[in-house]
Design a protein around this motif. Structure first.
Motif, PDB file in Angstrom:
ATOM      1  N   THR A 134       0.987  -1.242  -0.048  1.00  0.00           N
ATOM      2  CA  THR A 134      -0.003  -0.029  -0.005  1.00  0.00           C
ATOM      3  C   THR A 134       0.911   1.188  -0.116  1.00  0.00           C
ATOM      4  O   THR A 134       0.632   2.321  -0.765  1.00  0.00           O
ATOM      5  CB  THR A 134      -0.923  -0.096   1.093  1.00  0.00           C
ATOM      6  N   ARG A 170       2.234   1.341  -3.564  1.00  0.00           N
ATOM      7  CA  ARG A 170       1.124   1.909  -4.450  1.00  0.00           C
ATOM      8  C   ARG A 170       0.765   3.367  -4.409  1.00  0.00           C
ATOM      9  O   ARG A 170       0.725   4.156  -5.171  1.00  0.00           O
ATOM     10  CB  ARG A 170       0.147   1.231  -4.138  1.00  0.00           C
ATOM     11  N   GLY A 179       0.569  -1.997 -11.092  1.00  0.00           N
ATOM     12  CA  GLY A 179      -0.117  -2.571 -10.132  1.00  0.00           C
ATOM     13  C   GLY A 179       0.523  -3.537  -8.848  1.00  0.00           C
ATOM     14  O   GLY A 179       1.460  -4.157  -9.173  1.00  0.00           O
ATOM     15  N   LYS A 215      -0.738  -6.427  -5.982  1.00  0.00           N
ATOM     16  CA  LYS A 215      -1.788  -7.158  -5.553  1.00  0.00           C
ATOM     17  C   LYS A 215      -1.268  -8.185  -4.292  1.00  0.00           C
ATOM     18  O   LYS A 215      -0.555  -9.001  -4.649  1.00  0.00           O
ATOM     19  CB  LYS A 215      -2.781  -7.866  -6.643  1.00  0.00           C
ATOM     20  N   ARG A 216      -1.806  -8.014  -3.174  1.00  0.00           N
ATOM     21  CA  ARG A 216      -1.475  -8.857  -2.135  1.00  0.00           C
ATOM     22  C   ARG A 216      -2.320 -10.123  -2.443  1.00  0.00           C
ATOM     23  O   ARG A 216      -3.480 -10.037  -2.521  1.00  0.00           O
ATOM     24  CB  ARG A 216      -1.768  -8.288  -0.972  1.00  0.00           C
ATOM     25  N   CYS A 250       2.398 -11.875  -3.507  1.00  0.00           N
ATOM     26  CA  CYS A 250       1.836 -10.829  -4.079  1.00  0.00           C
ATOM     27  C   CYS A 250       1.933 -10.999  -5.782  1.00  0.00           C
ATOM     28  O   CYS A 250       2.918 -11.694  -6.093  1.00  0.00           O
ATOM     29  CB  CYS A 250       2.279  -9.710  -3.609  1.00  0.00           C
TER      30      CYS A 250
END
Length: 132
Positions: free
Chosen positions: A12, A15, A76, A78-79, A129
């Motif tokens: 996060t 990101r 991008g 993503k976990r 991830c």
């Protein structure tokens, strides 16, 4: 501050820093986060990272990479495997991210590596991830 999922917190922070076009981001350090940052550096998603030992808690300073006109390399994050639902895969089940344009970062018995590297070494493990 206690965080229930430190890797998701790291994702996060990265990101948000990419969205704000920052040059670097600071993340509280741990061995797992340093291993994830190392894989991201080897794959070219971040420029470099360094460990700052100034405070009682060590911090990782992650330098972000941008293309021409400040377009981020990281589109991008993503976990996948979360504390409430761990995702483990065998070698034949290792996912491909965006048809090979992205990477799956995995924790295996031989350390943290990309899904492609785990497949080549005939290993399975926990999918941490996706990065693309």
């Amino acid at each position: 501050m206690n965080v229930s999922d430190p890797v998701a917190d790291m994702m996060t922070r990265i990101r948000n820093a990419v969205a704000a076009k920052h040059d670097f981001v600071l993340v509280p350090a741990s061995k797992l986060k340093m291993a994830v940052a190392k894989v991201m550096r080897e794959e070219g998603f971040i420029k470099d990272f360094e460990i700052l030992r100034d405070n009682p808690q060590e911090t990782i300073k992650i330098h972000l990479v941008y293309q021409d006109h400040r377009q981020p390399v990281i589109n991008g994050l993503k976990r996948v495997s979360k504390p409430g639902l761990r995702v483990y895969v065998q070698r034949r089940e290792i996912p491909r991210v965006y048809g090979g344009l992205g990477i799956a970062i995995m924790s295996t018995p031989q350390g943290v590596m990309t899904g492609r590297e785990a497949w080549q070494r005939h290993l399975g493990g926990e999918v941490l991830c996706y990065v693309w």
